[in-house]
Design an enzyme around this catalytic site. Structure first.
Site, short mmCIF file in Angstrom:
data_model
loop_
_atom_site.label_atom_id
_atom_site.label_comp_id
_atom_site.label_asym_id
_atom_site.label_seq_id
_atom_site.Cartn_x
_atom_site.Cartn_y
_atom_site.Cartn_z
N LYS A 112 0.83 -1.20 0.00
CA LYS A 112 0.00 0.00 0.00
C LYS A 112 0.87 1.25 0.00
CE LYS A 112 -1.67 1.83 3.62
NZ LYS A 112 -2.26 1.99 4.94
N ASP A 171 -6.29 1.20 0.94
CA ASP A 171 -6.26 1.44 2.38
C ASP A 171 -7.64 1.11 2.95
OD1 ASP A 171 -7.92 3.52 1.72
OD2 ASP A 171 -6.71 5.09 2.65
#
Ligand code: SF4
Length: 210
Positions: free
Chosen positions: A117, A135
């Protein structure tokens, strides 16, 4: 059809989506993203000016006193672990990458505290590489809108979004989904009464009649 409606609505809400983390240099941005794990951009933005004003270079950061770092970044949480990440990230960039944050995913993933991420957010924002960072907001909104299944893991959500949307939309879509999740489709009490995606949303009934 569903995806074009989503894009149209997100474009109307966020015509110029921007990352809300503040930074001046590549390594400052990477460190800010690492600090944002389990925290908020607002909290991170409250400590990074103090951090990068006190330690003005990679050399200063890698040599920093751990206690001093910890005290500065304490508000973002997990401050001991994150302070050690900062020192090591600064060391790797300074000693092994000629002082520049690399674009190579295989290298970036060796940095402590840096996962898929973080890499996606960094590459997408700083180097304009098409990427969708999943996220908590992106995951929640994607599942509510039926773009992914409830039990999909984050990598599956990312792959499904990549399949459903044009590559040239990925980075922009990521930012828009984050902002939509942060300010409208919130985890608790999403603003369904005001949402134009209510007819395609899987969660609208539950939230509208809560
Ligand atoms: Fe989110 Fe509610 Fe809109 Fe569904 S209807 S996308 S839960 S704000």
């Amino acid at each position: 059809m569903k995806t074009s409606k989503i894009i149209e609505y997100l474009d109307s809400l966020f015509p110029n989506p921007k990352c809300e983390l503040n930074y001046n240099k590549d390594y400052e941005f990477l460190i800010a993203i690492v600090l944002s794990a389990q925290s908020t951009d607002k909290r991170v933005n409250s400590v990074t000016p103090i951090l990068f004003n006190k330690f003005k270079s990679l050399k200063a950061l890698k040599m920093a006193d751990a206690n001093e770092l910890e005290n500065i970044i304490r508000p973002v949480g997990s401050f001991r672990k994150k302070a050690s990440y900062i020192k090591e990230i600064a060391r790797i960039i300074d000693d092994e990458c000629n002082g520049v944050v690399p674009t190579d995913r295989d290298k970036l993933v060796t940095f402590p505290g840096v996962g898929r991420k973080t890499i996606n957010v960094f590459l997408s924002e700083y180097y304009n590489v098409p990427a969708i960072a999943v996220d908590t907001h992106v995951e929640r909104v994607s599942k509510r809108l039926g773009l992914a299944k409830l039990d999909d893991d984050v990598l599956t959500v990312e792959r499904k979004l990549q399949k459903k949307f044009d590559k040239n939309l990925w980075s922009r879509l990521h930012l828009q989904l984050v902002l939509f999740g942060r300010y409208h489709c919130k985890a608790i009490k999403p603003e369904c009464y005001n949402c134009k995606l209510v007819d395609i949303c899987k969660e609208k009934k539950k939230n509208l009649f809560d």
